[in-house]
Design a protein around this motif. Structure first.
Motif, PDB file in Angstrom:
ATOM      1  N   ARG A 178      -7.258   1.208  12.797  1.00 40.10           N
ATOM      2  CA  ARG A 178      -7.513   0.555  11.518  1.00 40.10           C
ATOM      3  C   ARG A 178      -6.291   0.686  10.608  1.00 40.10           C
ATOM      4  O   ARG A 178      -5.646   1.725  10.544  1.00 40.10           O
ATOM      5  N   LEU A 179      -6.022  -0.393   9.924  1.00 38.49           N
ATOM      6  CA  LEU A 179      -4.926  -0.401   8.965  1.00 38.49           C
ATOM      7  C   LEU A 179      -5.316  -1.304   7.804  1.00 38.49           C
ATOM      8  O   LEU A 179      -6.025  -2.293   7.984  1.00 38.49           O
ATOM      9  N   ASP A 180      -4.859  -0.938   6.629  1.00 43.24           N
ATOM     10  CA  ASP A 180      -5.124  -1.710   5.422  1.00 43.24           C
ATOM     11  C   ASP A 180      -3.791  -1.975   4.739  1.00 43.24           C
ATOM     12  O   ASP A 180      -3.246  -1.105   4.054  1.00 43.24           O
ATOM     13  N   LEU A 181      -3.256  -3.163   4.971  1.00 43.49           N
ATOM     14  CA  LEU A 181      -1.961  -3.532   4.414  1.00 43.49           C
ATOM     15  C   LEU A 181      -2.070  -4.524   3.265  1.00 43.49           C
ATOM     16  O   LEU A 181      -1.057  -4.975   2.734  1.00 43.49           O
ATOM     17  N   ALA A 182      -3.290  -4.875   2.887  1.00 43.42           N
ATOM     18  CA  ALA A 182      -3.439  -5.874   1.822  1.00 43.42           C
ATOM     19  C   ALA A 182      -2.850  -5.367   0.509  1.00 43.42           C
ATOM     20  O   ALA A 182      -2.201  -6.116  -0.221  1.00 43.42           O
ATOM     21  N   TRP A 183      -3.041  -4.074   0.219  1.00 45.56           N
ATOM     22  CA  TRP A 183      -2.543  -3.543  -1.051  1.00 45.56           C
ATOM     23  C   TRP A 183      -1.016  -3.493  -1.070  1.00 45.56           C
ATOM     24  O   TRP A 183      -0.387  -3.689  -2.110  1.00 45.56           O
ATOM     25  N   ILE A 184      -0.396  -3.251   0.096  1.00 46.18           N
ATOM     26  CA  ILE A 184       1.068  -3.253   0.157  1.00 46.18           C
ATOM     27  C   ILE A 184       1.608  -4.658  -0.082  1.00 46.18           C
ATOM     28  O   ILE A 184       2.585  -4.860  -0.814  1.00 46.18           O
ATOM     29  N   GLU A 185       0.960  -5.652   0.540  1.00 41.59           N
ATOM     30  CA  GLU A 185       1.420  -7.024   0.354  1.00 41.59           C
ATOM     31  C   GLU A 185       1.228  -7.474  -1.089  1.00 41.59           C
ATOM     32  O   GLU A 185       2.080  -8.161  -1.661  1.00 41.59           O
ATOM     33  N   ARG A 186       0.096  -7.102  -1.702  1.00 43.30           N
ATOM     34  CA  ARG A 186      -0.107  -7.458  -3.112  1.00 43.30           C
ATOM     35  C   ARG A 186       0.943  -6.811  -3.991  1.00 43.30           C
ATOM     36  O   ARG A 186       1.463  -7.430  -4.936  1.00 43.30           O
ATOM     37  N   LEU A 187       1.249  -5.549  -3.711  1.00 42.43           N
ATOM     38  CA  LEU A 187       2.259  -4.858  -4.503  1.00 42.43           C
ATOM     39  C   LEU A 187       3.617  -5.526  -4.362  1.00 42.43           C
ATOM     40  O   LEU A 187       4.361  -5.667  -5.350  1.00 42.43           O
ATOM     41  N   ARG A 188       3.959  -5.961  -3.167  1.00 41.13           N
ATOM     42  CA  ARG A 188       5.244  -6.634  -2.972  1.00 41.13           C
ATOM     43  C   ARG A 188       5.287  -7.977  -3.688  1.00 41.13           C
ATOM     44  O   ARG A 188       6.308  -8.350  -4.269  1.00 41.13           O
ATOM     45  N   HIS A 189       4.167  -8.710  -3.659  1.00 45.03           N
ATOM     46  CA  HIS A 189       4.127  -9.980  -4.384  1.00 45.03           C
ATOM     47  C   HIS A 189       4.276  -9.757  -5.884  1.00 45.03           C
ATOM     48  O   HIS A 189       4.992 -10.513  -6.569  1.00 45.03           O
TER      49      HIS A 189
END
Length: 325
Positions: A178-189
């Protein structure tokens, strides 16, 4: 037999060197004189000079504040990327000895920086502590939680983490990754949006500084029109006429940069205590970013260059309109 008079030694090269050195000394002397004279002219008009510098400082404070905010956001982004992990859940039938071997295999993987093995018993203890249901969960006959391994990847980029998760799922004894990368992508945006907004505001407020300095120098050129006409009549070049106004613009920019630095320092000290208290209420520690030595130098150099550039544009525009009568 008559003797020819002795010819004097050639003096062309020596006289040329003398003229070049004297011209260079005169050029440096004029620069020094114009630098001091432009500074004294600003001192003789303290109110008008201070208001112009304050307008420049206000135009510089907002881009500098956004720059500091984005700098702290980059540090936070780096810390969050370092905390980006994968949770590898092992199959329920895997014993602790086999779980330790799987952990060793994961550590040996080239794309894995480090791992942390959580046995089923440790997972149940953390679960009970987090939910506060120690009595209820302690009555279970069997531990339903499997062993797991927290994996920290070498490359925290979302694409690399997804590829690593797909490879780990094919290993024996691993049931799910399991991985949750949505918050990293939002932070980068959000960081990219902030960088573009900061760049746009820096350009707009930089143009504002150019306009403020340009308008001030234009009024200075008009007030010294007769002086400019006289020095033009006696053969002064445009560079000679332009020099005192360029130094005035540089002084305006430098003064505005110093005031902007002071406003940022005072504002940071004024907001430091409330921000620290707010962060402490969330169980975190955060301090407002500061310019530092390099940031202060960049701010002062940029403000001075903007003042010089604004003066150069204004003088070049209005110098052609000043003609001897």
């Amino acid at each position: 037999m008559s003797r020819r008079p002795a010819q004097p030694p050639p003096r062309g090269a020596r006289s040329r060197r003398t003229r070049s050195s004297s011209r260079l000394r005169g050029w440096a002397r004029h620069h020094r004189a114009m630098c001091l004279d432009s500074a004294l002219r600003l001192v003789r008009r303290p109110v008008g000079s201070l208001l112009t510098m304050l307008a420049i400082a206000i135009a510089l404070v907002l881009p500098a504040t956004l720059w500091l905010t984005l700098d702290s956001a980059r540090l936070l982004d780096a810390e969050l990327e370092e905390s980006a992990t994968l949770t590898v859940y092992l199959e329920p039938r895997v014993a602790e000895a086999q779980a330790a071997r799987i952990d060793e295999a994961l550590v040996a993987h080239e794309d894995v920086a480090r791992t942390r093995l959580i046995t089923a018993a440790e997972g149940m203890a953390e679960f009970q502590q987090a939910l506060g249901l120690a009595d209820a969960l302690g009555r279970l006959d069997e531990n339903p939680l499997p062993a797991s391994v927290v994996v920290t990847p070498v490359d925290p980029a979302p694409e690399a983490v997804r590829a690593l998760a797909e490879r780990l799922e094919t290993m024996a004894g691993i049931e799910e990754v399991r991985l949750d990368l949505a918050w990293i992508e939002r932070l980068r945006h959000l960081a990219e949006l902030g960088r573009r907004v900061a760049l746009a505001l820096a350009v707009l407020f930089g143009l504002g500084v150019l306009l403020v300095v340009g308008n001030t120098i234009r009024l200075s050129v008009e007030s010294r029109r007769q002086e400019v006409e006289v020095v033009t009549l006696i053969g002064a070049t445009h560079a000679f006429v332009r020099r005192p106004f360029l130094y005035s613009g540089a002084w305006y920019g430098l003064g505005g940069g110093v005031l902007a630095w002071g406003l940022l320092t005072v504002g940071s000290g004024w907001l430091a205590a409330p921000v620290s208290a707010l962060a402490a209420s969330y169980g975190a520690s955060f301090s407002l970013p500061r310019l530092g030595l390099s940031g202060s130098a960049i701010l002062l150099v940029c403000s001075t260059l903007l003042g010089w550039l604004g003066a150069w544009i204004a003088v070049n525009r209005h110098l052609a309109e000043v003609r001897p009568r």
